[in-house]
Design a protein around this motif. Structure first.
Motif, PDB file in Angstrom:
ATOM      1  N   LEU A 170      17.074  62.385  51.554  1.00  0.00           N
ATOM      2  CA  LEU A 170      18.190  63.318  51.388  1.00  0.00           C
ATOM      3  C   LEU A 170      19.079  63.095  52.469  1.00  0.00           C
ATOM      4  CD1 LEU A 170      16.556  66.508  50.245  1.00  0.00           C
ATOM      5  CD2 LEU A 170      17.900  64.997  48.704  1.00  0.00           C
ATOM      6  N   GLU A 171      18.597  63.085  53.725  1.00  0.00           N
ATOM      7  CA  GLU A 171      19.330  62.845  54.926  1.00  0.00           C
ATOM      8  C   GLU A 171      20.254  61.710  54.531  1.00  0.00           C
ATOM      9  OE1 GLU A 171      17.030  64.110  58.849  1.00  0.00           O
ATOM     10  OE2 GLU A 171      16.370  62.151  57.932  1.00  0.00           O
ATOM     11  N   GLN A 177       9.369  61.996  52.934  1.00  0.00           N
ATOM     12  CA  GLN A 177       9.896  61.179  52.432  1.00  0.00           C
ATOM     13  C   GLN A 177      11.248  61.527  51.620  1.00  0.00           C
ATOM     14  OE1 GLN A 177       6.763  61.011  52.472  1.00  0.00           O
ATOM     15  NE2 GLN A 177       5.571  59.436  51.950  1.00  0.00           N
ATOM     16  N   LEU A 178      10.923  62.800  51.016  1.00  0.00           N
ATOM     17  CA  LEU A 178      12.191  63.367  50.501  1.00  0.00           C
ATOM     18  C   LEU A 178      13.291  63.651  51.511  1.00  0.00           C
ATOM     19  CD1 LEU A 178      13.658  64.709  47.994  1.00  0.00           C
ATOM     20  CD2 LEU A 178      12.148  66.613  48.277  1.00  0.00           C
ATOM     21  N   MET A 179      12.918  64.291  52.708  1.00  0.00           N
ATOM     22  CA  MET A 179      13.788  64.612  53.761  1.00  0.00           C
ATOM     23  C   MET A 179      14.520  63.127  54.128  1.00  0.00           C
ATOM     24  SD  MET A 179      13.335  66.304  57.556  1.00  0.00           S
ATOM     25  CE  MET A 179      12.241  64.831  58.212  1.00  0.00           C
ATOM     26  N   GLU A 180      13.915  62.327  54.358  1.00  0.00           N
ATOM     27  CA  GLU A 180      14.629  60.905  54.965  1.00  0.00           C
ATOM     28  C   GLU A 180      15.692  60.486  53.860  1.00  0.00           C
ATOM     29  OE1 GLU A 180      11.367  58.521  55.596  1.00  0.00           O
ATOM     30  OE2 GLU A 180      10.885  59.487  57.715  1.00  0.00           O
ATOM     31  N   ALA A 218      27.561  61.182  51.771  1.00  0.00           N
ATOM     32  CA  ALA A 218      28.581  62.156  51.189  1.00  0.00           C
ATOM     33  C   ALA A 218      29.477  62.677  52.313  1.00  0.00           C
ATOM     34  CB  ALA A 218      27.710  63.183  50.347  1.00  0.00           C
ATOM     35  N   TYR A 219      28.963  63.288  53.207  1.00  0.00           N
ATOM     36  CA  TYR A 219      29.649  63.901  54.518  1.00  0.00           C
ATOM     37  C   TYR A 219      30.516  62.896  55.071  1.00  0.00           C
ATOM     38  CZ  TYR A 219      27.873  68.527  54.074  1.00  0.00           C
ATOM     39  OH  TYR A 219      27.746  70.005  53.686  1.00  0.00           O
ATOM     40  N   ARG A 261      22.511  70.622  52.525  1.00  0.00           N
ATOM     41  CA  ARG A 261      23.630  70.986  53.514  1.00  0.00           C
ATOM     42  C   ARG A 261      22.794  71.441  54.917  1.00  0.00           C
ATOM     43  NH1 ARG A 261      27.380  75.385  50.750  1.00  0.00           N
ATOM     44  NH2 ARG A 261      25.443  75.708  49.224  1.00  0.00           N
ATOM     45  N   TRP A 262      21.435  71.905  54.690  1.00  0.00           N
ATOM     46  CA  TRP A 262      20.896  72.277  56.036  1.00  0.00           C
ATOM     47  C   TRP A 262      20.407  70.968  56.790  1.00  0.00           C
ATOM     48  CZ3 TRP A 262      16.644  76.708  54.422  1.00  0.00           C
ATOM     49  CH2 TRP A 262      17.468  77.920  54.116  1.00  0.00           C
ATOM     50  N   LEU A 263      20.386  69.923  56.141  1.00  0.00           N
ATOM     51  CA  LEU A 263      19.922  68.829  56.844  1.00  0.00           C
ATOM     52  C   LEU A 263      21.072  68.373  57.921  1.00  0.00           C
ATOM     53  CD1 LEU A 263      18.116  66.700  53.968  1.00  0.00           C
ATOM     54  CD2 LEU A 263      17.169  67.734  56.199  1.00  0.00           C
ATOM     55  N   VAL A 264      22.105  68.748  57.713  1.00  0.00           N
ATOM     56  CA  VAL A 264      23.227  68.388  58.616  1.00  0.00           C
ATOM     57  C   VAL A 264      23.587  69.566  59.512  1.00  0.00           C
ATOM     58  CG1 VAL A 264      24.051  66.471  57.220  1.00  0.00           C
ATOM     59  CG2 VAL A 264      25.015  68.732  57.069  1.00  0.00           C
TER      60      VAL A 264
END
Length: 247
Positions: free
Chosen positions: A96-97, A91-94, A103-104, A121-124
């Motif tokens: 933050l994504e 859930q946190l990953m989704e 933001a990006y 940042r790692w998520l992208v």
């Protein structure tokens, strides 16, 4: 000023008594326990811990995605500096994504590059691990890393089993937690409203497993030849200084 000092003294004394079991446990491990300057949190340091030098902090959250207080643990392992892997609550990953994508894509991209923590940042930047052998772990956690094969090897075996076990009590569904390896160390960060010795012991055990499994992966890496780098040039040139606050 006088009343502020008196209040601080009472807060520190009250918390020291409340956290006595954690203090005594620290001493039993030959670790140093100390209160933070404001008396509202604590730090535990154990230079000769296994599998590596240990630092545990509890206090105000240093991440916007964790509200209130958090537990932070760092284990120094001397891994390859580019061994960058992460497992986190799904859930946190989704969440933050979604945040980092917005933001990006706005006009503040340059600011986001320098202000956002690594885990966002790692998520992208890094590929997701699509296949996790344990169904329970796959449902409850997501994983990414600089190289899919290395991340899969990290999660295969003991770490997967430890995550499945922790998800039964320590880390209920939706509870924000991040475990990652970077700058040669292993880190754990999770929400914790009030420090509890059993919870700290359980989470430390989880990070120790993650650290040992990272050492195993690191050993395979050294045997396999050149490092399979997929990081961007911009990322490699903008790493922050070592600090528990990142993460």
């Amino acid at each position: 000023m006088f009343f502020k000092q008196v209040k601080h003294w009472f807060v520190a004394r009250s918390n020291a008594a409340r956290w006595r079991p954690i203090h005594d446990w620290s001493e039993s491990r030959n670790a140093q326990f100390r209160l933070t300057r404001d008396g509202r949190g604590f730090v535990i340091e154990q230079p000769k811990a296994l599998p590596g030098s240990l630092r545990i902090e509890w206090g105000d959250s240093q991440r916007g995605y964790i509200k209130g207080s958090e537990l932070r643990i760092r284990c120094e392992l001397r891994l390859h500096s580019d061994l960058q892997m992460m497992v986190l609550c799904r859930q946190l990953m989704e969440s933050l994504e979604s945040t980092v994508f917005e933001a990006y894509t706005d006009t503040l991209k340059t600011r986001v590059d320098t202000d956002t923590p690594e885990e966002m940042r790692w998520l992208v930047m890094f590929p997701k691990l699509g296949q996790i052998s344990s169904k329970l772990v796959r449902q409850r956690f997501g994983a990414i890393g600089v190289n899919k094969d290395l991340t899969a090897a990290w999660l295969d075996g003991d770490l997967s089993e430890a995550l499945a076990q922790a998800s039964q009590d320590l880390l209920p569904e939706g509870h924000p937690v991040v475990i990652m390896t970077l700058r040669g160390n292993a880190y754990l960060r999770t929400a914790m409203d009030q420090p509890s010795l059993p919870a700290i012991q359980g989470l430390l055990k989880l990070l120790e497993v993650a650290g040992r499994e990272a050492q195993r992966v690191n050993g395979r890496l050294s045997e396999s030849g050149p490092w399979p780098t997929t990081t961007s040039i911009a990322w490699q040139s903008s790493r922050p200084e070592e600090d528990l606050s990142r993460p």
